[in-house]
Design a protein around this motif. Structure first.
Motif, short mmCIF file in Angstrom:
data_model
loop_
_atom_site.label_atom_id
_atom_site.label_comp_id
_atom_site.label_asym_id
_atom_site.label_seq_id
_atom_site.Cartn_x
_atom_site.Cartn_y
_atom_site.Cartn_z
N ILE A 105 0.85 -1.20 0.00
CA ILE A 105 0.00 0.00 0.00
C ILE A 105 0.88 1.25 0.00
O ILE A 105 0.60 2.23 -0.70
CB ILE A 105 -0.95 -0.02 1.21
N LEU A 106 1.96 1.23 0.78
CA LEU A 106 2.86 2.38 0.82
C LEU A 106 3.47 2.65 -0.55
O LEU A 106 3.71 3.81 -0.92
CB LEU A 106 3.98 2.15 1.84
N ASN A 107 3.72 1.60 -1.32
CA ASN A 107 4.29 1.78 -2.65
C ASN A 107 3.23 2.20 -3.67
O ASN A 107 3.43 3.13 -4.44
CB ASN A 107 4.96 0.48 -3.11
N VAL A 108 2.09 1.51 -3.65
CA VAL A 108 1.08 1.72 -4.68
C VAL A 108 0.36 3.05 -4.51
O VAL A 108 0.03 3.73 -5.49
CB VAL A 108 0.06 0.56 -4.68
N CYS A 109 0.11 3.44 -3.27
CA CYS A 109 -0.71 4.63 -3.01
C CYS A 109 0.09 5.92 -2.93
O CYS A 109 -0.45 6.96 -2.59
CB CYS A 109 -1.51 4.45 -1.71
N TYR A 110 1.38 5.86 -3.20
CA TYR A 110 2.20 7.07 -3.05
C TYR A 110 1.64 8.20 -3.91
O TYR A 110 1.38 8.04 -5.10
CB TYR A 110 3.65 6.77 -3.45
N ASN A 111 1.45 9.35 -3.26
CA ASN A 111 0.93 10.57 -3.92
C ASN A 111 -0.50 10.41 -4.43
O ASN A 111 -0.96 11.20 -5.24
CB ASN A 111 1.84 10.99 -5.09
N GLN A 112 -1.23 9.37 -3.97
CA GLN A 112 -2.60 9.16 -4.44
C GLN A 112 -3.61 9.23 -3.31
O GLN A 112 -4.65 9.86 -3.46
CB GLN A 112 -2.70 7.79 -5.16
N ASN A 113 -3.35 8.55 -2.20
CA ASN A 113 -4.34 8.49 -1.13
C ASN A 113 -3.62 8.67 0.21
O ASN A 113 -3.10 7.72 0.78
CB ASN A 113 -5.07 7.14 -1.17
N ASN A 114 -3.57 9.91 0.67
CA ASN A 114 -2.84 10.21 1.90
C ASN A 114 -3.43 9.52 3.13
O ASN A 114 -2.71 9.17 4.06
CB ASN A 114 -2.78 11.71 2.13
N SER A 115 -4.76 9.31 3.14
CA SER A 115 -5.38 8.65 4.27
C SER A 115 -4.88 7.22 4.40
O SER A 115 -4.52 6.76 5.49
CB SER A 115 -6.91 8.66 4.12
N LEU A 116 -4.84 6.49 3.28
CA LEU A 116 -4.34 5.11 3.32
C LEU A 116 -2.87 5.08 3.70
O LEU A 116 -2.44 4.21 4.47
CB LEU A 116 -4.54 4.43 1.96
N LEU A 117 -2.09 6.01 3.18
CA LEU A 117 -0.68 6.06 3.52
C LEU A 117 -0.48 6.27 5.03
O LEU A 117 0.35 5.62 5.67
CB LEU A 117 0.01 7.19 2.75
#
Length: 423
Positions: free
Chosen positions: A245-257
């Motif tokens: 998730i940290l790799n895939v969501c980078y710069n996309q979903n700050n809540s998930l990060l």
């Protein structure tokens, strides 16, 4: 019984003030076992129940009646009380009256026999429905609901997560698990012991719905508040989907990060988890998170670095990768004291010199790798396009480590309540 004659007369008096005084007297005296049994045997219990069934009775006096029952619950047959209480919870819009009814159910539900009766009469389902329609009363509703789910309810929720494909139902089940576990160490242990980690990890691996992923992470964060669950979370296989998730969501979903980093931060209070995260691909995403434009993400990343650096191997990897520079930049530009202290704690742990023994072990480990093995991570495509500065040199002066075991706040559900890991 004659001694209670005046009290009974006041309870049935047409004067509301007389009834109120009688109820207040019962509430005040109910702490004494010598008072309770004779009072109930005198017929006062039947009068209290009649007050609850009377739709024309003042809500305030009904509230007092419920409170009187609350103090005498230990000698009552719960079946006598449940029906009018259910009617009140279904129909009353008086918050104080509803809270007193929920307190009474909480006391009744401490008995296994009473829980069976409550569940048989559908009280668990009623309370679950109330959580959705009364967000301001979540804490009051969760207490009795948690008691009633001690027997089979948790297994039912886990079964829903394992076998249901309806996303709405899955979201409701996850939300309910968060509510039940967030303030109860016992419930967190029961949920994990009942096998909840398997469907939760499956959701992490298979779900693409960001809301479900967010709720799943929040359930895992809540479970991680119990120290005994840290290794269980590691062994469940939850860590690597979180790193993904940290790799895939980078710069996309700050809540998930933020949620993913917080989960890792919680469980890396454990030294065994710290060891398990050596060379597992966290360094690159952590550096990207430090360079994020979201302050919450930056703070959570720094907290995770603080914990990881308690392990010398992790500290060496993070330092060699140039993690010192973005931390120093954040400290320099941070204006609020709390965030700055988090960044400083991470930097303090990062720059502790690594022992010669560990340095030699790392050299030996990578010295046995082929050129292709060493180059393959560099040649592979990275999901991050930002350039990274070269590593800063290691400090020559050792700095005392700052070990932070308290976890950051967890935002649960759609509200703004913050819960803190007290470990």
């Amino acid at each position: 019984m004659s001694a209670f004659g005046p009290l009974l007369n006041d309870l049935v008096s047409p004067d509301g003030l007389d009834r109120e005084n009688a109820l207040q007297y019962i509430i005040n005296e109910a702490a004494s076992p010598q008072f309770v049994m004779p009072c109930v045997n005198s017929g006062a219990l039947n009068i209290l129940m009649a007050m609850l069934r009377n739709e024309d009775e003042s809500p305030y006096l009904q509230t007092c009646a419920v409170w009187a029952l609350y103090f005498t619950h230990n000698i009552m047959l719960s079946d006598q009380v449940i029906n009018p209480i259910i009617v009140i919870l279904h129909n009353s819009y008086n918050m104080d009256l509803n809270i007193k009814c929920l307190s009474l159910i909480t006391n009744l539900s401490t008995s296994e026999q009473n829980r069976a009766v409550l569940n048989q009469k559908g009280v668990s389902r009623l309370l679950a429905e109330m959580i959705k329609s009364n967000p301001d009363m979540v804490v009051h509703i969760a207490r009795p609901l948690r008691n009633m789910l001690l027997d089979r309810g948790v297994v039912t929720l886990i079964s829903i997560l394992s076998n249901t494909f309806d996303e709405y139902i899955v979201r409701e089940a996850l939300s309910l698990l968060i509510t039940l576990c967030v303030n109860s160490d016992l419930m967190r242990k029961i949920v994990v012991a009942s096998g909840a980690l398997t469907p939760l990890v499956y959701l992490l691996r298979s779900q693409r719905d960001p809301d479900i992923l967010d709720l799943t992470l929040k359930v895992l964060i809540t479970l991680s508040l119990s120290a005994e669950n840290e290794i269980k979370l590691l062994n469940s296989g939850a860590i690597f989907p979180v790193i993904d998730i940290l790799n895939v969501c980078y710069n996309q979903n700050n809540s998930l990060l933020e949620q993913a980093t917080l989960l890792l931060s919680n469980i890396t209070c454990n030294s065994e988890v710290q060891k398990s995260l050596r060379f597992c691909g966290l360094v690159q995403p952590l550096q990207d998170l430090l360079r994020s434009n979201d302050k919450g993400v930056q703070v959570q990343a720094a907290r995770l670095i603080t914990n990881l650096c308690l392990d010398e191997y992790n500290r060496s990897e993070l330092l060699d990768a140039g993690t010192q520079q973005p931390l120093e930049a954040l400290i320099a530009k941070s204006r609020d004291i709390e965030s700055k202290s988090v960044f400083q704690a991470a930097l303090s742990n990062l720059i502790i010199p690594v022992s010669d023994e560990v340095q030699n072990a790392i050299i030996d480990q990578f010295g046995s790798m082929s050129i292709d093995d060493m180059l393959s991570p560099m040649m592979s495509e990275s999901p991050f396009s930002s350039a990274h500065s070269s590593p800063s040199p290691s400090p020559s002066v050792p700095v005392k480590p700052v070990q932070t075991s308290s976890a950051p706040s967890i935002i649960i559900g759609s509200g703004n309540q913050s819960f803190f890991n007290s470990r």
